[in-house]
Design an enzyme around this catalytic site. Structure first.
Site, PDB file in Angstrom:
ATOM      1  N   GLU A 179     -25.362  -2.050 -46.657  1.00 27.58           N
ATOM      2  CA  GLU A 179     -26.440  -1.095 -46.396  1.00 27.58           C
ATOM      3  C   GLU A 179     -25.996   0.007 -45.427  1.00 27.58           C
ATOM      4  O   GLU A 179     -26.313   1.172 -45.626  1.00 27.58           O
ATOM      5  CB  GLU A 179     -27.661  -1.833 -45.835  1.00 27.58           C
ATOM      6  CG  GLU A 179     -28.748  -0.960 -45.240  1.00 27.58           C
ATOM      7  CD  GLU A 179     -29.482  -0.093 -46.247  1.00 27.58           C
ATOM      8  OE1 GLU A 179     -29.466  -0.455 -47.447  1.00 27.58           O
ATOM      9  OE2 GLU A 179     -30.052   0.931 -45.837  1.00 27.58           O
TER      10      GLU A 179
ATOM     11  N   HIS B 188     -39.079   1.945 -35.544  1.00 28.56           N
ATOM     12  CA  HIS B 188     -38.110   3.040 -35.476  1.00 28.56           C
ATOM     13  C   HIS B 188     -36.933   2.746 -36.401  1.00 28.56           C
ATOM     14  O   HIS B 188     -36.539   3.570 -37.223  1.00 28.56           O
ATOM     15  CB  HIS B 188     -37.635   3.241 -34.036  1.00 28.56           C
ATOM     16  CG  HIS B 188     -36.389   4.061 -33.921  1.00 28.56           C
ATOM     17  ND1 HIS B 188     -36.359   5.405 -34.202  1.00 28.56           N
ATOM     18  CD2 HIS B 188     -35.109   3.736 -33.580  1.00 28.56           C
ATOM     19  CE1 HIS B 188     -35.122   5.869 -34.031  1.00 28.56           C
ATOM     20  NE2 HIS B 188     -34.347   4.870 -33.660  1.00 28.56           N
TER      21      HIS B 188
ATOM     22  N   ASP C 148     -30.666  17.344 -66.184  1.00 25.63           N
ATOM     23  CA  ASP C 148     -31.598  16.614 -65.332  1.00 25.63           C
ATOM     24  C   ASP C 148     -30.984  15.246 -65.084  1.00 25.63           C
ATOM     25  O   ASP C 148     -29.852  14.973 -65.495  1.00 25.63           O
ATOM     26  CB  ASP C 148     -32.978  16.477 -66.018  1.00 25.63           C
ATOM     27  CG  ASP C 148     -34.095  16.262 -64.994  1.00 25.63           C
ATOM     28  OD1 ASP C 148     -33.937  15.388 -64.125  1.00 25.63           O
ATOM     29  OD2 ASP C 148     -35.110  16.975 -65.071  1.00 25.63           O
TER      30      ASP C 148
ATOM     31  N   LYS D 134      -9.661   8.922 -44.486  1.00 24.94           N
ATOM     32  CA  LYS D 134     -10.630   9.993 -44.713  1.00 24.94           C
ATOM     33  C   LYS D 134     -10.587  11.026 -43.595  1.00 24.94           C
ATOM     34  O   LYS D 134     -10.550  12.238 -43.839  1.00 24.94           O
ATOM     35  CB  LYS D 134     -12.045   9.407 -44.819  1.00 24.94           C
ATOM     36  CG  LYS D 134     -12.240   8.640 -46.103  1.00 24.94           C
ATOM     37  CD  LYS D 134     -13.678   8.274 -46.308  1.00 24.94           C
ATOM     38  CE  LYS D 134     -14.011   8.147 -47.769  1.00 24.94           C
ATOM     39  NZ  LYS D 134     -14.058   9.385 -48.507  1.00 24.94           N
TER      40      LYS D 134
ATOM     41  N   HIS E  31     -24.597  -5.174 -44.227  1.00 24.66           N
ATOM     42  CA  HIS E  31     -23.396  -4.391 -43.985  1.00 24.66           C
ATOM     43  C   HIS E  31     -23.145  -3.356 -45.070  1.00 24.66           C
ATOM     44  O   HIS E  31     -22.941  -2.186 -44.761  1.00 24.66           O
ATOM     45  CB  HIS E  31     -22.163  -5.211 -43.650  1.00 24.66           C
ATOM     46  CG  HIS E  31     -21.193  -4.326 -42.943  1.00 24.66           C
ATOM     47  ND1 HIS E  31     -21.311  -4.020 -41.617  1.00 24.66           N
ATOM     48  CD2 HIS E  31     -20.209  -3.545 -43.422  1.00 24.66           C
ATOM     49  CE1 HIS E  31     -20.418  -3.101 -41.300  1.00 24.66           C
ATOM     50  NE2 HIS E  31     -19.729  -2.794 -42.379  1.00 24.66           N
TER      51      HIS E  31
ATOM     52  N   SER F 228     -17.007  16.289 -47.406  1.00 21.05           N
ATOM     53  CA  SER F 228     -15.842  16.625 -48.229  1.00 21.05           C
ATOM     54  C   SER F 228     -16.085  17.837 -49.112  1.00 21.05           C
ATOM     55  O   SER F 228     -15.143  18.406 -49.672  1.00 21.05           O
ATOM     56  CB  SER F 228     -15.446  15.436 -49.114  1.00 21.05           C
ATOM     57  OG  SER F 228     -15.167  14.325 -48.317  1.00 21.05           O
TER      58      SER F 228
ATOM     59  N   TRP G 188     -35.413  -4.473 -36.495  1.00 17.86           N
ATOM     60  CA  TRP G 188     -35.256  -4.105 -37.910  1.00 17.86           C
ATOM     61  C   TRP G 188     -34.415  -5.129 -38.649  1.00 17.86           C
ATOM     62  O   TRP G 188     -34.424  -5.170 -39.871  1.00 17.86           O
ATOM     63  CB  TRP G 188     -34.665  -2.700 -38.052  1.00 17.86           C
ATOM     64  CG  TRP G 188     -33.171  -2.640 -38.046  1.00 17.86           C
ATOM     65  CD1 TRP G 188     -32.359  -2.569 -36.958  1.00 17.86           C
ATOM     66  CD2 TRP G 188     -32.288  -2.656 -39.195  1.00 17.86           C
ATOM     67  NE1 TRP G 188     -31.043  -2.548 -37.343  1.00 17.86           N
ATOM     68  CE2 TRP G 188     -30.974  -2.596 -38.709  1.00 17.86           C
ATOM     69  CE3 TRP G 188     -32.492  -2.717 -40.573  1.00 17.86           C
ATOM     70  CZ2 TRP G 188     -29.850  -2.606 -39.544  1.00 17.86           C
ATOM     71  CZ3 TRP G 188     -31.367  -2.722 -41.402  1.00 17.86           C
ATOM     72  CH2 TRP G 188     -30.072  -2.670 -40.896  1.00 17.86           C
TER      73      TRP G 188
ATOM     74  N   HIS H  81     -19.210 -10.110 -39.102  1.00  7.19           N
ATOM     75  CA  HIS H  81     -18.861  -9.526 -37.796  1.00  7.19           C
ATOM     76  C   HIS H  81     -20.130  -9.165 -37.018  1.00  7.19           C
ATOM     77  O   HIS H  81     -20.046  -8.861 -35.830  1.00  7.19           O
ATOM     78  CB  HIS H  81     -17.902  -8.328 -37.930  1.00  7.19           C
ATOM     79  CG  HIS H  81     -18.474  -7.097 -38.547  1.00  7.19           C
ATOM     80  ND1 HIS H  81     -17.763  -6.279 -39.384  1.00  7.19           N
ATOM     81  CD2 HIS H  81     -19.695  -6.535 -38.465  1.00  7.19           C
ATOM     82  CE1 HIS H  81     -18.513  -5.269 -39.759  1.00  7.19           C
ATOM     83  NE2 HIS H  81     -19.695  -5.404 -39.234  1.00  7.19           N
ATOM     84  N   HIS H  82     -21.279  -9.227 -37.683  1.00  6.52           N
ATOM     85  CA  HIS H  82     -22.546  -9.092 -36.952  1.00  6.52           C
ATOM     86  C   HIS H  82     -22.959 -10.418 -36.321  1.00  6.52           C
ATOM     87  O   HIS H  82     -23.993 -10.498 -35.685  1.00  6.52           O
ATOM     88  CB  HIS H  82     -23.654  -8.623 -37.891  1.00  6.52           C
ATOM     89  CG  HIS H  82     -23.377  -7.271 -38.508  1.00  6.52           C
ATOM     90  ND1 HIS H  82     -23.773  -6.100 -37.920  1.00  6.52           N
ATOM     91  CD2 HIS H  82     -22.732  -6.935 -39.650  1.00  6.52           C
ATOM     92  CE1 HIS H  82     -23.385  -5.085 -38.684  1.00  6.52           C
ATOM     93  NE2 HIS H  82     -22.751  -5.553 -39.728  1.00  6.52           N
TER      94      HIS H  82
ATOM     95  N   ARG I  88     -29.750  -5.119 -25.600  1.00  9.44           N
ATOM     96  CA  ARG I  88     -30.623  -4.316 -26.468  1.00  9.44           C
ATOM     97  C   ARG I  88     -32.054  -4.822 -26.388  1.00  9.44           C
ATOM     98  O   ARG I  88     -32.303  -5.958 -26.032  1.00  9.44           O
ATOM     99  CB  ARG I  88     -30.239  -4.511 -27.936  1.00  9.44           C
ATOM    100  CG  ARG I  88     -28.948  -4.028 -28.358  1.00  9.44           C
ATOM    101  CD  ARG I  88     -28.649  -4.537 -29.761  1.00  9.44           C
ATOM    102  NE  ARG I  88     -29.493  -3.878 -30.772  1.00  9.44           N
ATOM    103  CZ  ARG I  88     -29.356  -4.047 -32.071  1.00  9.44           C
ATOM    104  NH1 ARG I  88     -28.420  -4.835 -32.541  1.00  9.44           N
ATOM    105  NH2 ARG I  88     -30.140  -3.432 -32.922  1.00  9.44           N
TER     106      ARG I  88
ATOM    107  N   SER J 208     -37.688   0.770 -55.407  1.00  5.08           N
ATOM    108  CA  SER J 208     -37.434   2.216 -55.489  1.00  5.08           C
ATOM    109  C   SER J 208     -35.939   2.513 -55.413  1.00  5.08           C
ATOM    110  O   SER J 208     -35.400   3.285 -56.206  1.00  5.08           O
ATOM    111  CB  SER J 208     -38.185   2.924 -54.367  1.00  5.08           C
ATOM    112  OG  SER J 208     -37.694   4.222 -54.194  1.00  5.08           O
ATOM    113  N   SER J 209     -35.256   1.866 -54.467  1.00  6.01           N
ATOM    114  CA  SER J 209     -33.817   2.107 -54.299  1.00  6.01           C
ATOM    115  C   SER J 209     -33.033   1.667 -55.517  1.00  6.01           C
ATOM    116  O   SER J 209     -32.107   2.352 -55.964  1.00  6.01           O
ATOM    117  CB  SER J 209     -33.279   1.342 -53.092  1.00  6.01           C
ATOM    118  OG  SER J 209     -33.736   1.915 -51.917  1.00  6.01           O
TER     119      SER J 209
ATOM    120  N   TYR K 189     -23.104   1.156 -45.122  1.00 12.20           N
ATOM    121  CA  TYR K 189     -22.216   2.076 -45.852  1.00 12.20           C
ATOM    122  C   TYR K 189     -22.990   2.902 -46.862  1.00 12.20           C
ATOM    123  O   TYR K 189     -22.597   4.018 -47.199  1.00 12.20           O
ATOM    124  CB  TYR K 189     -21.066   1.328 -46.509  1.00 12.20           C
ATOM    125  CG  TYR K 189     -20.126   0.771 -45.470  1.00 12.20           C
ATOM    126  CD1 TYR K 189     -20.025   1.387 -44.230  1.00 12.20           C
ATOM    127  CD2 TYR K 189     -19.355  -0.351 -45.686  1.00 12.20           C
ATOM    128  CE1 TYR K 189     -19.202   0.906 -43.251  1.00 12.20           C
ATOM    129  CE2 TYR K 189     -18.514  -0.842 -44.709  1.00 12.20           C
ATOM    130  CZ  TYR K 189     -18.438  -0.216 -43.490  1.00 12.20           C
ATOM    131  OH  TYR K 189     -17.616  -0.698 -42.515  1.00 12.20           O
TER     132      TYR K 189
ATOM    133  N   THR L 116     -10.981   4.310 -43.577  1.00 13.07           N
ATOM    134  CA  THR L 116     -11.788   5.281 -42.833  1.00 13.07           C
ATOM    135  C   THR L 116     -10.871   6.285 -42.144  1.00 13.07           C
ATOM    136  O   THR L 116     -11.149   7.488 -42.121  1.00 13.07           O
ATOM    137  CB  THR L 116     -12.681   4.572 -41.805  1.00 13.07           C
ATOM    138  OG1 THR L 116     -13.307   3.461 -42.441  1.00 13.07           O
ATOM    139  CG2 THR L 116     -13.750   5.498 -41.278  1.00 13.07           C
TER     140      THR L 116
END
Lengths: 547, 371
Positions: free
Chosen positions: A271, A92, A121, A347, A269, A284, A157, A318-319, A466, A185-186, A273, A344
């Site tokens: 990632e 998932h 293009d 924004k 991290h 926006s 994951w 922080h993880h 979890r 790909s990314s 964002y 943040t």
């Protein structure tokens, strides 16, 4: 905001170019059927491919989530064994992150960045084709691991070593290959986006004239290029540990399991964002359109996005507040994480101030964008709570964290994607989406998403870890609600598919400028946007507020 | 000074939420000074978020109601305001500094595990905890005791479903207990919410944490880091008792350990080894190899009718003593004593149709471990 629409003559230009486009190029007969899609180098077609792929994967990942929620509907093991449950939570997460959210944003980028900067293009169209077609390969491979002996990935994951190396199922090598392909790909997609934005803007469009969706994607693309190789490195180290006898992460051979987490989160991290910055860009665009008022603080929006991106490289541990970091490291990462709240916050304040004294209407894109602002902010609040390192000793690895990141990813990233789809569907198809159904989709999603994820805050605070297939009795009520909410939310997304399919097939005709308050260049080309647009660059008319 | 600031936070923040705590909706206040400090921080940052949320969403919903296009609202055209923008950058920074100060103080306190009265080594293993009272010669493993029938819904689930163990960790109150934490296999995380201790146990590392419990009681928690198939079935139970009671308990455990040590040298009868072996097998081995010895392929091979096992006694003892490198089978030489290993080997060689008739004596295992 003064309109950025190009003078009428350039409009004429692009539409005549479209009309004559094919014969002028003198191509041999265009490939038909499947070959057309396999070989296409057109940014709009590739954008559609990305979006369709992402939608399919959204449902695949959603089904996995529903297996998890069905098992957690009540205490005890009823439907699946813990081994399969772990594969479902893992798949998932992997599918939603790498195959649903990221490709959806890339699809929107493909469609909209050339239109928003007045380019014909993407800069590298064949690379664009290759980037997309790597994805079905990668994720077919990943999903096929579920049918291999020993099952698919079952280590979450985040695939922490040594659970994902020494103790992993044999299919892990395929998982690594799949992730490598998706990563390539990314990276290629990101290179393409950067090259397009830096080189192909319409004459007269400076960087600080770009729509925020373009800005946020530019910054996101740099994040991708910076961190995807780190992911590639860490999974290659896993590959070596599993197959070639190294001990990068095996303590028995002198390796370091914590090193894995440092590397993973140095990727991970930024990632997260990568999955939210383009969402900021979409919101926006939508809020000023439906508030009929220019975006408040354009420049500070750009700086805040850049600040968030830079900070994302300084907060990874922080993880890892409970892995036993030294005190000074805990303090550094606590302070740097708290700092993220500042840009943040800027924004959110800017969006709210854009609404203030506007002239607001509530079409479906706006509803999703407004829900984004509120619910993403709630996810931001729980993020701020998680930043307090001592408190994180209680929150870490509980459902409180699950609630937090689902608030920023589901009503955050995914609502923004849906807002963007509803916003740009008239441009893509030439028809407005069915507003009644879209609003129905919105309200069902709002109820579903909160019913699913809000109780998780309480379950986590009350002590539910979890990634457990069964739980103590005091968590039963929260889980019951979450499961009902999840099935309701999942079913609601069928309405989304219905709206999109109906919109492609017909509906109220949309003019070039489909929304009264819309200002950016994409609204200067006809709806539906012809296959080729801006073959002659428009002249960007700069009478813009942030000069 | 930090301390009193935190107390203040704690007192103001607990106001009005006692009910929530009792209902199990919120983080427990806990039974240590640190857990109470953490609860204070949690509630303080929560209320900060609530206040900011009320203001921001208040302005937002006011705007949504007041400035509606359908009501003929005319849009203003302002789009920047430097002093407002500076202000709403600066104010959050000040709020964050206000939060960082008490958080830093608590964190420093949590990291000070010096001058402990008692050291307990906590070792995570798939899927149980091993506790060793360092310097006291007392060690045991703690396994979930919730019966399988309750998980499968064949029996009524009791109050502490999934949160009960065969042997809880017994700790004295009012004494500083230092935990040294590691793992034998994958990463686990030892967590008891009411003690506010959650710490990863990592192979190759020894982490430290500490606790000084204020009230006697039974405190329950779980493994918090995904550690494999039975991650959800790895509870932690701490039994906090008065200091005198703890001393009595410890002395009893020491004596029992000595008795057990003497058992190594004597000759055991087969039925005694079988009985002991069955209890060890069901507590330790069955989570992987299953209660009927059928295993769960591909990770966990069957032991019943396993030719390699039946035909090779030495190989069998070696696997249990030294484990299998690169696979899930751990080495049990330091977690089980020679009596337990001899018993469980004897049991597996004579259960579920394995009829070798072999009897393995503890002395032989002890010799093997010494090699």
């Amino acid at each position: 905001m003064a309109p950025k629409l190009p003078p009428q003559h350039s409009l004429q230009h692009s539409s005549t170019a479209v009309a004559g486009g094919h014969s002028q190029h003198g191509h041999a007969a265009q490939p038909k059927g499947i070959m057309r899609w396999l070989l296409t180098t057109n940014h709009k077609e590739i954008g559609s491919l990305y979006l369709i792929f992402s939608l399919v994967m959204f449902f695949v990942g959603g089904m996995f989530a529903l297996v998890v929620r069905a098992e957690l509907f009540q205490p005890g093991l009823q439907l699946v064994e813990p081994e399969f449950f772990n594969q479902m939570t893992t798949m998932h997460g992997l599918i939603m992150v790498f195959a649903a959210v990221m490709p959806a944003f890339t699809g929107l980028a493909n469609w909209m960045i050339p239109l928003q900067i007045g380019a014909p293009d993407m800069a590298l169209p064949r690379l664009n084709n290759f980037s997309f077609w790597l994805l079905p390969v990668a994720f077919t491979l990943l999903l096929s691991t579920l049918f291999m002996p020993g099952g698919g990935p079952n280590f979450g994951w985040t695939f922490y070593a040594p659970l994902s190396t020494t103790y992993a199922p044999p299919s892990t090598t395929f998982f690594i290959l799949a992730l490598h392909i998706a990563g390539i790909s990314s990276i290629l997609g990101a290179i393409n986006i950067i090259a397009t934005i830096l080189n192909m803007r319409a004459p007269g469009m400076r960087m600080m004239d770009m729509p925020l969706f373009v800005w946020t994607w530019l910054i996101t693309a740099f994040l991708l290029i910076a961190v995807m190789p780190v992911l590639a490195g860490v999974i290659t180290m896993m590959l070596m540990d599993i197959n070639f006898g190294t001990s990068f992460f095996d303590a028995a051979g002198g390796g370091d399991p914590v090193l894995f987490q440092h590397l993973f989160w140095f990727f991970g991290h930024p990632e997260v964002y990568i999955m939210i910055l383009p969402a900021f860009g979409i919101v926006s665009a939508i809020i000023p359109t439906f508030a009929r008022k220019p975006l408040f603080g354009y420049a500070s929006m750009v700086y805040a996005t850049a600040a968030i991106a830079l900070l994302s490289f300084l907060v990874w541990a922080h993880h890892m507040f409970i892995v036993g970091l030294p005190l000074t490291a805990e303090l550094f990462f606590m302070y740097s994480t708290m700092l993220i709240a500042v840009p943040t916050g800027v924004k959110v304040f800017n969006w709210v101030t854009t609404l203030f004294r506007g002239s607001i209407s509530f079409e479906s894109p706006m509803l999703f964008a407004l829900a984004f602002v509120v619910l993403f902010t709630i996810g931001g609040f729980s993020g701020l709570m998680l930043a307090i390192a001592p408190a994180d000793f209680q929150y870490h690895d509980t459902y409180f964290v699950v609630a937090h990141f689902h608030y920023v990813l589901v009503p955050g990233a995914i609502f923004a994607i849906m807002a963007g789809v509803y916003y740009w569907l008239p441009k893509w198809t030439g028809h407005y989406p069915n507003e009644r159904l879209a609003q129905c989709h919105f309200w069902c999603s709002i109820i579903g998403v909160n019913l699913t994820f809000f109780p998780m805050h309480f379950a986590g605070l009350a002590g539910m870890p979890r990634r457990i297939p069964d739980y103590a009795l005091q968590f039963a009520d929260f889980n019951l609600l979450s499961s009902i909410g999840a099935f309701f939310f999942g079913a609601s997304q069928l309405i989304f598919v219905l709206v999109v399919v109906m919109c492609v097939r017909g509906g109220k005709k949309a003019p070039a400028k489909a929304w009264e308050g819309a200002e950016d260049l994409e609204w200067s080309v006809p709806s539906p946007a012809p296959l080729h647009t801006f073959e002659t660059p428009p002249v960007f008319n700069r009478t813009h507020h942030h000069d | 000074m930090h301390r009193s600031w935190q107390r203040l936070l704690f007192i103001t923040s607990t106001f009005g939420i006692t009910q929530a705590h009792a209902n199990g909706w919120n983080m427990p206040v806990g039974v240590t000074d640190i857990s109470q400090d953490i609860f204070g921080l949690h509630m303080a940052i929560f209320w900060v978020c609530v206040v900011i949320g009320v203001i921001v969403f208040g302005v937002m919903f006011y705007s949504l109601l007041k400035y509606r296009h359908s009501k003929g609202a005319k849009a203003a055209s302002f789009h920047e305001h430097t002093s407002v923008e500076v202000l709403w950058t600066a104010i959050p920074i000040l709020i964050l500094i206000g939060m960082a100060v008490p958080a830093t103080a608590t964190l420093k306190n949590m990291y000070d595990s010096s001058e402990a009265d008692l050291d307990v080594m906590i070792t995570g293993q798939q899927w149980r905890w091993r506790y060793e009272y360092l310097g006291e010669d007392v060690a045991f493993t703690s396994n979930m005791s919730t019966p399988r029938e309750q998980i499968r819904g064949e029996e009524t689930r009791d109050e502490h479903y999934l949160l009960d163990v065969d042997e809880p960790l017994v700790l004295p109150i009012n004494r500083k207990v230092r935990f040294l934490m590691t793992s034998d296999d994958v990463i686990h995380s030892w967590w008891v919410p009411e003690l506010a201790v959650k710490q990863d146990t990592i192979p190759g590392f020894i982490n430290e944490n500490w606790v000084k419990i204020n009230e006697p009681g039974i405190y329950r928690g779980q493994c918090a880091e995904l550690c494999g198939v039975n991650h959800g079935f790895m509870p932690v139970v701490v039994h906090a008792v008065e200091e005198e009671e703890f001393e009595v308990w410890l002395a009893e455990r020491k004596e029992a350990a000595e008795q057990e040590a003497m058992g190594i040298d004597r000759e055991w009868a087969m039925e005694d080894l079988m009985a002991r072996g069955e209890s060890v097998y069901q507590a330790i081995c069955s989570s992987c190899h299953q209660r009927d010895g059928q295993g769960a392929m591909p990770a966990f091979p069957a032991l019943a009718n396993n030719d390699q096992l039946i035909n090779n006694l030495d190989w069998h003892i070696d696997r249990v003593v030294n484990g299998v490198s690169g696979a899930a089978m751990p080495a049990f030489r330091s977690t089980l004593n020679p009596v337990e290993i001899a018993a469980v080997v004897t049991y597996t060689r004579n259960a579920w149709g394995n009829e070798t008739g072999d009897v393995v004596q503890p002395a032989a295992v002890a010799e093997r471990i010494a090699q």
